[in-house]
Scaffold this active site. Structure first.
Site, PDB file in Angstrom:
ATOM      1  N   ASN A  32       0.875  -1.176   0.000  1.00 42.90           N
ATOM      2  CA  ASN A  32       0.000   0.000   0.000  1.00 42.90           C
ATOM      3  C   ASN A  32       0.908   1.220   0.000  1.00 42.90           C
ATOM      4  O   ASN A  32       1.498   1.557   1.024  1.00 42.90           O
ATOM      5  CB  ASN A  32      -0.904  -0.036   1.242  1.00 42.90           C
ATOM      6  CG  ASN A  32      -1.736   1.224   1.385  1.00 42.90           C
ATOM      7  OD1 ASN A  32      -1.775   2.057   0.478  1.00 42.90           O
ATOM      8  ND2 ASN A  32      -2.400   1.362   2.524  1.00 42.90           N
ATOM      9  N   TRP A  33       1.009   1.839  -1.171  1.00 37.90           N
ATOM     10  CA  TRP A  33       1.945   2.967  -1.306  1.00 37.90           C
ATOM     11  C   TRP A  33       1.411   4.244  -0.659  1.00 37.90           C
ATOM     12  O   TRP A  33       2.136   5.239  -0.572  1.00 37.90           O
ATOM     13  CB  TRP A  33       2.259   3.230  -2.797  1.00 37.90           C
ATOM     14  CG  TRP A  33       3.033   2.123  -3.466  1.00 37.90           C
ATOM     15  CD1 TRP A  33       3.482   0.965  -2.871  1.00 37.90           C
ATOM     16  CD2 TRP A  33       3.450   2.054  -4.832  1.00 37.90           C
ATOM     17  NE1 TRP A  33       4.154   0.192  -3.798  1.00 37.90           N
ATOM     18  CE2 TRP A  33       4.153   0.834  -5.005  1.00 37.90           C
ATOM     19  CE3 TRP A  33       3.305   2.897  -5.938  1.00 37.90           C
ATOM     20  CZ2 TRP A  33       4.700   0.445  -6.238  1.00 37.90           C
ATOM     21  CZ3 TRP A  33       3.845   2.519  -7.157  1.00 37.90           C
ATOM     22  CH2 TRP A  33       4.539   1.308  -7.302  1.00 37.90           C
ATOM     23  N   LYS A  34       0.142   4.234  -0.290  1.00 38.86           N
ATOM     24  CA  LYS A  34      -0.490   5.420   0.307  1.00 38.86           C
ATOM     25  C   LYS A  34      -0.264   6.645  -0.599  1.00 38.86           C
ATOM     26  O   LYS A  34      -0.189   6.488  -1.818  1.00 38.86           O
ATOM     27  CB  LYS A  34      -0.013   5.617   1.746  1.00 38.86           C
ATOM     28  CG  LYS A  34      -0.198   4.334   2.577  1.00 38.86           C
ATOM     29  CD  LYS A  34      -0.017   4.504   4.063  1.00 38.86           C
ATOM     30  CE  LYS A  34      -0.217   3.152   4.751  1.00 38.86           C
ATOM     31  NZ  LYS A  34      -0.133   3.237   6.217  1.00 38.86           N
ATOM     32  N   HIS A 117      -9.586   0.963   4.987  1.00 35.26           N
ATOM     33  CA  HIS A 117      -8.282   1.159   5.632  1.00 35.26           C
ATOM     34  C   HIS A 117      -8.470   2.078   6.851  1.00 35.26           C
ATOM     35  O   HIS A 117      -9.270   3.017   6.814  1.00 35.26           O
ATOM     36  CB  HIS A 117      -7.278   1.767   4.645  1.00 35.26           C
ATOM     37  CG  HIS A 117      -5.883   1.734   5.198  1.00 35.26           C
ATOM     38  ND1 HIS A 117      -5.438   2.669   6.112  1.00 35.26           N
ATOM     39  CD2 HIS A 117      -4.867   0.867   5.016  1.00 35.26           C
ATOM     40  CE1 HIS A 117      -4.194   2.373   6.453  1.00 35.26           C
ATOM     41  NE2 HIS A 117      -3.820   1.282   5.801  1.00 35.26           N
ATOM     42  N   GLU A 119      -6.844   4.470   7.954  1.00 37.36           N
ATOM     43  CA  GLU A 119      -6.652   5.904   7.700  1.00 37.36           C
ATOM     44  C   GLU A 119      -7.921   6.504   7.093  1.00 37.36           C
ATOM     45  O   GLU A 119      -8.271   7.655   7.379  1.00 37.36           O
ATOM     46  CB  GLU A 119      -5.423   6.109   6.803  1.00 37.36           C
ATOM     47  CG  GLU A 119      -4.146   5.854   7.600  1.00 37.36           C
ATOM     48  CD  GLU A 119      -2.961   5.348   6.793  1.00 37.36           C
ATOM     49  OE1 GLU A 119      -2.966   5.455   5.555  1.00 37.36           O
ATOM     50  OE2 GLU A 119      -2.021   4.819   7.425  1.00 37.36           O
ATOM     51  N   GLU A 189      -5.245  -5.202  10.401  1.00 39.68           N
ATOM     52  CA  GLU A 189      -4.234  -4.165  10.613  1.00 39.68           C
ATOM     53  C   GLU A 189      -4.513  -3.463  11.932  1.00 39.68           C
ATOM     54  O   GLU A 189      -5.328  -2.513  11.971  1.00 39.68           O
ATOM     55  CB  GLU A 189      -4.282  -3.137   9.474  1.00 39.68           C
ATOM     56  CG  GLU A 189      -3.962  -3.719   8.116  1.00 39.68           C
ATOM     57  CD  GLU A 189      -3.410  -2.656   7.173  1.00 39.68           C
ATOM     58  OE1 GLU A 189      -2.300  -2.863   6.671  1.00 39.68           O
ATOM     59  OE2 GLU A 189      -4.042  -1.615   6.980  1.00 39.68           O
ATOM     60  N   GLY A 195       2.571   2.168  10.861  1.00 33.75           N
ATOM     61  CA  GLY A 195       3.485   3.300  10.756  1.00 33.75           C
ATOM     62  C   GLY A 195       4.169   3.655  12.061  1.00 33.75           C
ATOM     63  O   GLY A 195       4.771   4.719  12.180  1.00 33.75           O
ATOM     64  N   SER A 234       3.548  -2.313  10.276  1.00 31.96           N
ATOM     65  CA  SER A 234       4.997  -2.371  10.495  1.00 31.96           C
ATOM     66  C   SER A 234       5.620  -3.715  10.130  1.00 31.96           C
ATOM     67  O   SER A 234       6.526  -4.191  10.813  1.00 31.96           O
ATOM     68  CB  SER A 234       5.333  -1.989  11.945  1.00 31.96           C
ATOM     69  OG  SER A 234       4.950  -0.642  12.200  1.00 31.96           O
ATOM     70  N   GLY A 255       2.919  -1.192   4.264  1.00 35.69           N
ATOM     71  CA  GLY A 255       2.954   0.246   4.015  1.00 35.69           C
ATOM     72  C   GLY A 255       4.364   0.715   3.725  1.00 35.69           C
ATOM     73  O   GLY A 255       4.902   0.514   2.633  1.00 35.69           O
ATOM     74  N   GLY A 256       5.000   1.308   4.716  1.00 33.25           N
ATOM     75  CA  GLY A 256       6.317   1.923   4.543  1.00 33.25           C
ATOM     76  C   GLY A 256       7.335   1.060   3.811  1.00 33.25           C
ATOM     77  O   GLY A 256       8.024   1.534   2.896  1.00 33.25           O
TER      78      GLY A 256
END
Ligand code: 13P
Length: 271
Positions: A32-34, A117, A119, A189, A195, A234, A255-256
């Site tokens: 997930n590149w956000k 998600h 967010e 998640e 994150g 993470s 993610g990251g």
């Protein structure tokens, strides 16, 4: 085949702990590149991922770039990496400024869509009902929804993890039914792990994944046995193997670490 391995108490009730006797689920790792990157960096990142994936990999791989870049990445994905959106509209077409519909995603070769998600839920106020409507549209148009569920730290610390997950999944079951999960993926998640560098331990992840599978099994054991449940929060190259080795963890939503080809590939290729 699911076998009953034991029973656990939860909230005054009992749920069954199930064990897969015949593992048939493929591993799925999705990045997930956000809201990161630009045209050039997206192309470079995906090209590096495709180049680094061995032809005989047993893991299915997907990425969810920012929506504006998806169409331009189809050629680079070369059919080796699934393309996904980070959200999908709860409507097919019309006056819904800023939304992107499932038919549009389908049209540009997008086969996956994240829904719910944390967010989106926390920052943009998406409710369980709206998430369920988005999920239904993805299912209706043959885009595989990845339904994201998970509790906040406060919810975990007040022993409401399973209740939150119940509410998030029940809303979707009420609208689309358990059979829809044959065409869908669930991602657990925990919000406190996203994150933050604070990963759920493999045991914490497994406990919730097993709960989700047993919950679905109570509705349809067959659907539960084939449902892919991903862990997100993470995940890094150095903890992926421990998480993925858990019996009910079928891969990850990253993610990251998905923004760096080497890290993402190491996760995709984790033993
Ligand atoms: P991180 O891997 O950066 O914690 O993000 C997880 C996530 O939100 C994936 O959807």
């Amino acid at each position: 085949m699911l076998e009953v391995q034991g029973k656990r108490r939860y909230n005054g009730g009992i749920y069954l702990v199930l064990r897969e006797s015949n593992m048939t689920r493929r591993r799925l790792v999705v990045g997930n590149w956000k809201m990161n990157g630009d045209h050039a960096s997206s192309q470079k990142l995906l090209a590096e991922i495709v180049a680094g994936l061995p032809a005989d990999t047993k893991t299915d791989v997907g990425v969810c770039p920012p929506a504006v870049y998806i169409a331009g990445l189809a050629a680079t994905a070369a059919g080796r990496v699934h393309l996904g959106a980070q959200n999908v509209a709860d409507q097919d077409a019309g006056a819904f400024t800023g939304e992107i519909s499932a038919p549009m995603l389908k049209d540009i070769g997008c086969s996956l869509a994240l829904v719910g998600h944390s967010e989106r839920r926390a920052i943009y106020g998406e409710t369980d009902a709206l998430v369920a409507a988005r999920y239904a549209k993805a299912i209706g148009h043959g885009v595989t929804p990845i339904l994201c569920v998970g509790e906040t730290l406060e919810e975990r610390e007040s022993d409401r993890t399973f209740k939150v997950i119940d509410d998030q999944i029940d809303a979707v079951m009420a609208t689309s039914g358990v059979g829809s999960l044959r065409q869908a993926v669930i991602a657990y998640e925990p919000v406190w792990a996203i994150g933050t560098g604070r990963t759920a331990s493999a045991e914490q992840a497994q406990e919730v994944h097993a709960y989700i599978r047993s919950k679905i099994a109570a509705l349809d054991a067959d659907v539960a046995s084939t449902l892919q449940i991903l862990y997100g929060g993470s995940v890094k190259a150095d903890n992926a193997a421990a998480l993925f080795s858990q019996p009910d963890v079928d891969g990850g939503l990253i993610g990251g670490a998905s923004l760096d080809a080497a890290s993402f590939l190491a996760i995709c290729l984790a033993p």
